[in-house]
Enzyme design. Structure first.
Site, PDB file in Angstrom:
ATOM      1  N   HIS A  35       0.858  -3.818 -16.335  1.00  0.00           N
ATOM      2  CA  HIS A  35      -0.206  -4.158 -15.380  1.00  0.00           C
ATOM      3  C   HIS A  35       0.265  -3.922 -13.942  1.00  0.00           C
ATOM      4  CE1 HIS A  35      -3.525  -6.830 -13.789  1.00  0.00           C
ATOM      5  NE2 HIS A  35      -2.637  -6.952 -12.813  1.00  0.00           N
ATOM      6  N   GLU A  36       1.413  -4.477 -13.615  1.00  0.00           N
ATOM      7  CA  GLU A  36       1.919  -4.348 -12.252  1.00  0.00           C
ATOM      8  C   GLU A  36       2.305  -2.910 -11.915  1.00  0.00           C
ATOM      9  OE1 GLU A  36       1.476  -6.696 -10.249  1.00  0.00           O
ATOM     10  OE2 GLU A  36       0.988  -8.214 -11.768  1.00  0.00           O
TER      11      GLU A  36
ATOM     12  N   HIS B 150      -0.613  -1.204 -10.239  1.00  0.00           N
ATOM     13  CA  HIS B 150      -0.691  -1.507  -8.804  1.00  0.00           C
ATOM     14  C   HIS B 150       0.371  -0.737  -8.026  1.00  0.00           C
ATOM     15  CE1 HIS B 150      -3.669  -4.539  -9.457  1.00  0.00           C
ATOM     16  NE2 HIS B 150      -2.861  -5.409 -10.043  1.00  0.00           N
TER      17      HIS B 150
END
Length: 427
Positions: free
Chosen positions: A21-22, A25
């Site tokens: 997920h990170e 980003h």
């Protein structure tokens, strides 16, 4: 031992999901020239880290999430480059403190690499990239299972016939109490192996459609079955009784009851079937996320010895325990257990996607909503020939973000306690 191994494997899978997920980003932020100072899996004390370029990569002690740190998340106050304005209002102090903390990381050489300076569409991409990575992982796992292995699909062939009618909340038992009425299926002489051809004069090709027809019916209904190559018409006197709602184990409704369990078979899905199935998963997950506040009484009741439903919310501890339970189950082969663990992991990633899309700070969806609002506001100002209103100041929403964070923390602690003292059990 298998339980422990399953917990560890599933826990590592959850950590990978957080890191994945990170990574979304991080990659998009760097693509658009935003300076990222930290990429961390976990919270609290750092137990390992290494700096490469501008970014410190590391793992922290509390593995209940992760984050990246981008400079310039909040724009400076209008008519003021940086700084804190004294105010007696606590929420104003929160706003200025958040703005000041964001500004402290910015050096003159990095002044052009701030998050808020990027176009709204770029900020939307950066904030959507994390949840979308979870969606990609979930879709990839589900698609591989659905297309390569198949999904257990109920058929219109009878597997077993309920001997009697028991209350929906009664424990499972093979013996019927003396006062329990026979089930409509047993009274109509349904037998295992019967293939239902017609129900109330209509043919049904799938169990899902047939099940809906049964639940909506009452009274005497003719049912045509194929029994060993011979067609028979059975007269079933359906009764109305409380049964769990579809896709729920804790909510009940009064529906038509026949008393049959269908057989199932593995059916590999094509692209259309995969899209339809995953669409259903997304819709169901969104429904469960919206229902989270309603689950608080059930969680409290479960902590103090009440029933913990299978669709109860779970945290990282509860999900890991489910992984251990699946791996240690003797009811399924090794292949089936591995597939179930991957299904669980995909479900967690789907939940992370839906949850993070909620348009409230500090979730990713809150930043997306702020960027979209800024774009609309600027577009309207341009349309009516007004001055550019500038970037939307998300720092003003920090008191709300802090309040939401406290609610999330309290809810997470409630789920954690329930997962420890009364965990969800699949079997």
């Amino acid at each position: 031992m298998l339980v422990v191994v399953g917990i560890i494997i599933f826990f590592l899978g959850l950590l990978f999901s957080i890191a994945w997920h990170e990574l979304g980003h991080l990659a998009t932020a760097k693509l658009f020239g935003i300076k990222v100072t930290q990429y961390m899996v976990g919270f609290g004390r750092t137990i390992w880290s290494r700096k490469k370029g501008d970014t410190e990569y590391g793992v922290k002690l509390i593995p209940f999430g992760g984050y990246i740190r981008m400079i310039g998340m909040f724009p400076p106050k209008k008519d003021e480059k940086y700084g804190r304005t004294a105010s007696s209002a606590p929420w104003r102090a929160m706003i200025e403190d958040a703005r000041q903390m964001s500004a402290e990381e910015i050096t003159p050489e990095d002044a052009h690499r701030q998050f808020y300076q990027r176009s709204p569409w770029k900020r939307v991409i950066v904030m959507l990239a994390g949840p979308v990575m979870n969606l990609i992982l979930a879709v990839g796992i589900f698609a591989a299972i659905l297309m390569g292995h198949g999904i257990n699909t109920p058929t219109t062939t009878v597997s077993s016939v309920s001997a009697c009618v028991l209350p929906a909340t009664a424990p499972n038992t093979e013996q019927c109490p003396a006062d329990a009425p026979p089930s409509p299926a047993a009274a109509a002489d349904f037998r295992p192996g019967d293939r239902i051809l017609e129900f109330n004069g209509k043919p049904y090709a799938s169990w899902d459609e047939l099940q809906l027809a049964i639940r909506r019916s009452a009274g005497t209904v003719p049912v045509v079955v194929d029994r060993g190559g011979q067609q028979l018409t059975l007269q079933a006197n359906l009764m109305q009784t409380d049964r769990p709602k579809l896709n729920s184990t804790s909510e009940y409704e009064k529906v038509g009851f026949l008393g049959l369990t269908p057989t199932s078979q593995l059916v590999k899905q094509d692209v259309g079937g995969v899209a339809k199935t995953i669409g259903g998963f997304v819709s169901l997950t969104a429904q469960k996320v919206v229902e989270l506040p309603q689950r608080v009484p059930d969680l409290i009741n479960a902590i103090f010895g009440g029933e913990r439903h299978q669709d109860s919310p779970v945290g990282i501890v509860g999900a890991s325990r489910l992984g251990g339970e699946v791996l240690a189950s003797d009811d399924y082969g090794v292949d089936a257990r591995i597939i179930m663990m991957f299904n669980l992991l995909a479900g967690v990633n789907l939940s992370l996607f839906v949850f993070n899309m909620l348009p409230i700070l500090p979730l990713d969806g809150g930043h997306v909503a702020g960027a979209i609002w800024e774009s609309l506001r600027r577009g309207f100002a341009k349309l009516v020939r007004r001055p550019d209103p500038g970037p939307f100041d998300t720092a003003r929403l920090m008191p709300l973000a802090y309040a939401v964070s406290l609610i999330f923390i309290a809810y997470s602690l409630l789920v954690l306690v329930a997962d420890v003292v009364n965990p969800v059990k699949l079997f």
